[in-house]
Design a protein around this motif. Sequence first.
Motif, short mmCIF file in Angstrom:
data_model
loop_
_atom_site.label_atom_id
_atom_site.label_comp_id
_atom_site.label_asym_id
_atom_site.label_seq_id
_atom_site.Cartn_x
_atom_site.Cartn_y
_atom_site.Cartn_z
N GLU A 1 19.97 11.33 -8.74
CA GLU A 1 18.61 11.10 -8.23
C GLU A 1 18.59 10.84 -6.72
OE1 GLU A 1 17.35 7.98 -11.10
OE2 GLU A 1 15.86 9.47 -11.69
N GLU A 2 19.69 11.20 -6.03
CA GLU A 2 19.79 10.92 -4.60
C GLU A 2 18.83 11.80 -3.79
OE1 GLU A 2 22.16 11.85 -6.61
OE2 GLU A 2 23.50 10.14 -6.79
N LEU A 3 18.36 11.24 -2.70
CA LEU A 3 17.63 12.01 -1.69
C LEU A 3 17.89 11.24 -0.40
CD1 LEU A 3 16.00 14.50 -1.35
CD2 LEU A 3 13.95 13.24 -1.80
N LEU A 4 19.07 11.48 0.16
CA LEU A 4 19.62 10.57 1.15
C LEU A 4 20.06 11.29 2.42
CD1 LEU A 4 20.48 7.47 0.94
CD2 LEU A 4 22.79 8.34 0.60
N LEU A 5 19.61 10.80 3.56
CA LEU A 5 20.16 11.24 4.84
C LEU A 5 21.45 10.45 5.03
CD1 LEU A 5 20.28 12.40 7.73
CD2 LEU A 5 18.64 10.64 8.41
N ARG A 6 22.59 11.11 4.80
CA ARG A 6 23.86 10.39 4.81
C ARG A 6 24.35 10.12 6.23
NH1 ARG A 6 27.78 13.34 1.20
NH2 ARG A 6 27.98 14.66 3.02
N SER A 7 24.40 11.17 7.05
CA SER A 7 24.89 10.98 8.41
C SER A 7 24.35 12.06 9.34
CB SER A 7 26.43 10.98 8.43
OG SER A 7 26.92 12.21 7.97
N ILE A 8 24.51 11.81 10.62
CA ILE A 8 24.04 12.76 11.64
C ILE A 8 25.18 12.97 12.63
CG2 ILE A 8 22.28 13.25 13.39
CD1 ILE A 8 20.62 10.94 12.18
N GLU A 9 25.46 14.21 12.95
CA GLU A 9 26.40 14.50 14.04
C GLU A 9 25.59 14.61 15.32
OE1 GLU A 9 29.89 17.64 14.12
OE2 GLU A 9 28.06 18.50 14.96
N ILE A 10 25.99 13.79 16.29
CA ILE A 10 25.24 13.72 17.54
C ILE A 10 26.06 14.30 18.68
CG2 ILE A 10 24.16 12.14 19.20
CD1 ILE A 10 23.74 10.19 16.97
#
Lengths: 121, 290
Positions: A103-112
């Motif tokens: 049931e996930e709907l997750l922004l896990r990480s961002i590469e910047i």
Amino acid sequence: MHEMSLAMGLLREIERQLKPYGPEARATRVFLEVGGLRAVFPEAMQLCFRAASQGTVAEGAELVIDEIVPRGRCVGCGREREIDHTYFLCPDCDLPVKLLAGEELLLRSIEIEEPDPKGDK
Amino acid sequence: MKFDREEAARFHRGHGKPPGHEHPEHQEPVQEARHAELRTTAAGAAGATDTDTADDAGAQGPRKAARTEIEVRFDLLDENRRDAASLRERLREQGVFAINLMSSPGAGKTALLEATLPRLGAIRVAVLEGDIETSADAERLAPFGVPVVQINTGPFGGDCHLPAPLVADAMEKLPLSKLDLVFIENVGNLVCPAEFDLGEARKVVLLSVTEGEDKPLKYPLIFRESSLALITKIDLLPHLDFDLPRLEENLRRVNPELRVVQLSARSGDGLEDWLKWLSDELGEALRASD
């Protein structure tokens, strides 16, 4: 298409996360977890992300979607297994399955990407 | 944003104007060429999987860049969930029981309300009508003399579902302290409304017998989120090859705890079962708040 509202919420969070990195920082990759039980279609999400990211710090960023396989545990026998998204009964006991994942709907990480201070100044 | 970045890059190469300069048409042709080259490099880097690519791009291009990955763990539904939670708390304080009615377009949500409103006796009720456009449904309910607030999602990008903030705003137009029950008639859609908590006490999904018994398997989320499924238009069953036992088995497969009631708003069959469910749930909520 509710993926558009979700993509817009995603972009708001990305902009918020990038703020401390200064005006030149850009998101180059965005990692999203989408559970197999969510009514979210990866292709639609990609399309909406591309549209919603225009003119933002994530314009041109790659959206990497990790689809999470639903898993559950039978409330009777306690056996844990992957579940078909249309079948929430234990095939052995015919009892309900308690969800563990999917049931996930997750922004896990961002590469910047940010300008290198040494090379820049 | 991209404009600023390229301006900045030119500035650092010593080719002229500082960032934020507003007359790009005055640039020399050579700058235009580098402009295009920078764009290509940036696009190539974004598509690559190797994190060192940024440095390679920097070596060819005018600027060095460092890439880092930051962990975020932000749930995309949290924003709506928070709004829904505060609305749920407000409704609880006011002693208002809210029911979110969901179905595909034309399954009979408004017809159910037309059949239900005159049968509620002393229960003080109001309706929030969600549609992309028109106030046709609100007009259908006008003769019943209950407060009806139309919510059109058209001005908000034609959303295919009601989000919690729109519902919270619409609730403020109702005399909440003088109400027991509010029906929220969601936008007709079997997919999107299932994802958005509206602060309701119960979700009810309607499925008409003309839609087919396979729908719970095709759209499981909405049936999983609901406490009750209403099988509507059962007066049409004699004219259809509808497999009611198979539908009930499909419903049990996706949600073993789902209650199921069959009814026809037109003939009145099954309405008693629905009204009994309603008064049981309402009574339970009232006792819990005492």
